[in-house]
Each structure stands twice: as C-alpha cells, then as structure tokens.
Design a protein around this motif. Structure first.
Motif, PDB file in Angstrom:
ATOM      1  N   ALA A   6       8.800 -12.583   5.984  1.00 48.34           N
ATOM      2  CA  ALA A   6      10.257 -12.410   6.044  1.00 48.34           C
ATOM      3  C   ALA A   6      10.843 -13.219   7.196  1.00 48.34           C
ATOM      4  N   ASP A   7      10.129 -13.274   8.304  1.00 46.57           N
ATOM      5  CA  ASP A   7      10.685 -13.899   9.512  1.00 46.57           C
ATOM      6  C   ASP A   7      10.419 -15.401   9.618  1.00 46.57           C
ATOM      7  N   PHE A   8       9.336 -15.889   8.974  1.00 52.88           N
ATOM      8  CA  PHE A   8       8.967 -17.296   9.192  1.00 52.88           C
ATOM      9  C   PHE A   8       8.960 -18.140   7.923  1.00 52.88           C
ATOM     10  N   ALA A   9       9.179 -17.550   6.746  1.00 49.21           N
ATOM     11  CA  ALA A   9       9.082 -18.323   5.503  1.00 49.21           C
ATOM     12  C   ALA A   9      10.329 -18.155   4.649  1.00 49.21           C
ATOM     13  N   GLU A  10      10.597 -19.158   3.799  1.00 46.49           N
ATOM     14  CA  GLU A  10      11.761 -19.091   2.909  1.00 46.49           C
ATOM     15  C   GLU A  10      11.384 -19.098   1.433  1.00 46.49           C
ATOM     16  N   THR A  11      10.234 -19.730   1.113  1.00 49.29           N
ATOM     17  CA  THR A  11       9.898 -19.888  -0.304  1.00 49.29           C
ATOM     18  C   THR A  11       8.490 -19.366  -0.604  1.00 49.29           C
ATOM     19  N   ILE A  12       8.253 -19.057  -1.882  1.00 45.55           N
ATOM     20  CA  ILE A  12       6.941 -18.552  -2.298  1.00 45.55           C
ATOM     21  C   ILE A  12       5.870 -19.627  -2.150  1.00 45.55           C
ATOM     22  N   ASP A  13       6.255 -20.897  -2.209  1.00 42.53           N
ATOM     23  CA  ASP A  13       5.273 -21.982  -2.098  1.00 42.53           C
ATOM     24  C   ASP A  13       4.841 -22.210  -0.653  1.00 42.53           C
ATOM     25  N   ALA A  14       5.783 -22.078   0.252  1.00 39.39           N
ATOM     26  CA  ALA A  14       5.501 -22.310   1.675  1.00 39.39           C
ATOM     27  C   ALA A  14       5.752 -20.990   2.393  1.00 39.39           C
ATOM     28  N   GLU A  29      11.113 -11.243  -1.064  1.00 37.38           N
ATOM     29  CA  GLU A  29      10.809  -9.836  -1.344  1.00 37.38           C
ATOM     30  C   GLU A  29      10.056  -9.170  -0.192  1.00 37.38           C
ATOM     31  N   ALA A  30       9.798  -9.912   0.861  1.00 36.74           N
ATOM     32  CA  ALA A  30       9.002  -9.370   1.977  1.00 36.74           C
ATOM     33  C   ALA A  30       9.848  -8.430   2.832  1.00 36.74           C
ATOM     34  N   ALA A  31       9.243  -7.323   3.265  1.00 38.93           N
ATOM     35  CA  ALA A  31       9.959  -6.330   4.067  1.00 38.93           C
ATOM     36  C   ALA A  31      10.420  -6.946   5.393  1.00 38.93           C
ATOM     37  N   PRO A  32      11.594  -6.497   5.880  1.00 35.17           N
ATOM     38  CA  PRO A  32      12.093  -6.994   7.160  1.00 35.17           C
ATOM     39  C   PRO A  32      11.059  -6.779   8.269  1.00 35.17           C
ATOM     40  N   GLY A  33      10.932  -7.766   9.139  1.00 38.33           N
ATOM     41  CA  GLY A  33       9.997  -7.633  10.253  1.00 38.33           C
ATOM     42  C   GLY A  33       8.600  -8.129   9.944  1.00 38.33           C
ATOM     43  N   GLY A  43     -10.718  -5.705  13.298  1.00 34.15           N
ATOM     44  CA  GLY A  43     -10.086  -4.459  13.745  1.00 34.15           C
ATOM     45  C   GLY A  43     -10.209  -3.380  12.692  1.00 34.15           C
ATOM     46  N   GLU A  44      -9.710  -2.194  13.038  1.00 30.83           N
ATOM     47  CA  GLU A  44      -9.685  -1.062  12.107  1.00 30.83           C
ATOM     48  C   GLU A  44      -8.863  -1.437  10.880  1.00 30.83           C
ATOM     49  N   GLY A  45      -9.443  -1.352   9.712  1.00 29.25           N
ATOM     50  CA  GLY A  45      -8.708  -1.643   8.480  1.00 29.25           C
ATOM     51  C   GLY A  45      -8.029  -3.001   8.513  1.00 29.25           C
ATOM     52  N   ALA A  46      -8.729  -4.014   9.056  1.00 27.64           N
ATOM     53  CA  ALA A  46      -8.111  -5.322   9.314  1.00 27.64           C
ATOM     54  C   ALA A  46      -7.527  -5.978   8.057  1.00 27.64           C
ATOM     55  N   ILE A  47      -8.173  -5.765   6.914  1.00 30.32           N
ATOM     56  CA  ILE A  47      -7.734  -6.467   5.696  1.00 30.32           C
ATOM     57  C   ILE A  47      -6.343  -5.988   5.277  1.00 30.32           C
ATOM     58  N   ALA A  48      -6.180  -4.673   5.159  1.00 31.94           N
ATOM     59  CA  ALA A  48      -4.875  -4.122   4.765  1.00 31.94           C
ATOM     60  C   ALA A  48      -3.836  -4.294   5.875  1.00 31.94           C
ATOM     61  N   LYS A  49      -4.284  -4.141   7.113  1.00 33.10           N
ATOM     62  CA  LYS A  49      -3.345  -4.278   8.231  1.00 33.10           C
ATOM     63  C   LYS A  49      -2.734  -5.679   8.258  1.00 33.10           C
ATOM     64  N   ASN A  50      -3.592  -6.689   8.045  1.00 33.57           N
ATOM     65  CA  ASN A  50      -3.089  -8.067   8.025  1.00 33.57           C
ATOM     66  C   ASN A  50      -2.125  -8.279   6.872  1.00 33.57           C
ATOM     67  N   ARG A  51      -2.466  -7.738   5.677  1.00 26.66           N
ATOM     68  CA  ARG A  51      -1.573  -7.897   4.516  1.00 26.66           C
ATOM     69  C   ARG A  51      -0.226  -7.222   4.790  1.00 26.66           C
ATOM     70  N   ASP A  52      -0.252  -6.066   5.479  1.00 26.40           N
ATOM     71  CA  ASP A  52       1.009  -5.387   5.834  1.00 26.40           C
ATOM     72  C   ASP A  52       1.837  -6.246   6.781  1.00 26.40           C
ATOM     73  N   LEU A  53       1.170  -6.825   7.774  1.00 25.88           N
ATOM     74  CA  LEU A  53       1.892  -7.666   8.740  1.00 25.88           C
ATOM     75  C   LEU A  53       2.490  -8.897   8.058  1.00 25.88           C
ATOM     76  N   MET A  54       1.774  -9.440   7.042  1.00 31.45           N
ATOM     77  CA  MET A  54       2.227 -10.650   6.344  1.00 31.45           C
ATOM     78  C   MET A  54       3.466 -10.397   5.496  1.00 31.45           C
TER      79      MET A  54
END
Ligand code: RTP
Ligand code: MG
Length: 141
Positions: free
Chosen positions: A105-113, A97-101, A79-90
């Motif tokens: 932020a929604d599916f993970a609890e730890t930096i390892d997983a 420290e991940a932004a809400p949404g 997609g358009e700008g897929a690399i940055a877009k995916n990193r934003d979604l992640m």
C-alpha cells in the motif's frame, strides 16, 4: 508458533525508489531478523525459474521482464511465524487492494510492480531459500 524462515525479495521498483532501508526496517520492527541478504540483478533464466509455478499464466512474460529490469535485494527472514507475518506486512498482491500501512500500500502502485515478494507456504519458503542461498550464506542469530 514455531520459528520459521521465509524468502523476501525487495523488487526492482522499490530498489529504484531507494526504499530498501524503509522496507527492511518494517521487517525488523515486526520482530523478523535478516539472517541472509544479497543484491542481485536477476537473469531471465533465474527469474523464470523462480516464478516457474506461473509459467503458463498470461502475466508470466511481463513478470520476468519486470523482475529482470533492475537489481533486487534477496533476504532470508527468520522469526515466529515468519511466513505469514511477512505476507501480512506485505499486503495484498494488488497494491490497490492492500490494507493501509502495508508495504505494498505504501510503496507500490500497480500489480505488476508491487515492491516485494514473500514465500507463501513452508514448502515455497524451503524451495525459494535454497534457490538463492547455500547453507554457508545463512547466518543463524
Ligand atoms: P509474489 O509471489 O511476488 O510474492 O506475489 P504474490 O504471492 O502476492 O502473487 P502471485 O500470485 O504469486 O503472483 C506473482 C506475481 O505475479 C504478478 N501478478 N500479476 N496481472 C495479474 O493478474 C497478476 N497476478 C499476479 C504480481 O506482480 C505478483 O506479485
Ligand atoms: Mg507468490
């Protein structure tokens, strides 16, 4: 912005949570298309080679142990700008420290997983896509 491809991995923790569909839905809703996909249980060698840039880091052994702990879903997103877009979604590497949404932020609890991987540059994307997929396994749409 140009059309790009990026490598995405839904990591073992998110697969174990049955969150594959919800995560792929986020990519699709953001305008990214899945142009290749497979489920694999990585060997130590395959996971270690994938994260070779982190070989000397203190967390490398745990990272490989985690990435081989269960199956993952590997995809090429386009997609358009897929690399940055995916990193934003992640969201940030550390889910705390991940932004809400964001996915982390929604599916993970730890930096390892932390649920997902995404290529961090055009050079990484090219290397990572060819690490998992042959040209005949990518379906332009
Ligand atoms: P990824 O490569 O998995 O998409 O993650 P990333 O770019 O956000 O983070 P990166 O720096 O490439 O690190 C790869 C994975 O190693 C684990 N990590 N642990 N304990 C630590 O300080 C630490 N730092 C990184 C994370 O699981 C991260 O996703
Ligand atoms: Mg990375």
């Amino acid at each position: 912005m140009a059309t790009e491809r990026t490598l995405s991995i839904i990591k073992p923790d998110a697969v174990a949570k049955n969150a594959i569909g919800e995560i792929i839905a986020r990519f699709e809703k953001a305008g990214l298309k899945v142009v290749a996909a497979k489920m694999v249980h990585l060997s130590e060698e395959k996971a270690g080679g994938f994260y070779a840039e982190h070989k000397e880091r203190p967390f490398f052994k745990d990272l490989v142990g985690f990435m081989t702990s269960g199956p993952v879903v590997v995809q090429v997103l386009e997609g358009e700008g897929a690399i940055a877009k995916n990193r934003d979604l992640m969201g940030a590497t550390n889910p705390k420290e991940a932004a809400p949404g964001t996915i982390r932020a929604d599916f993970a609890e730890t930096i390892d997983a932390n649920a997902v991987h995404g290529s961090d540059s055009p050079e990484s994307a090219e290397r990572e896509i060819s690490y998992f997929f042959g040209n005949d396994e990518i379906c332009p749409r």
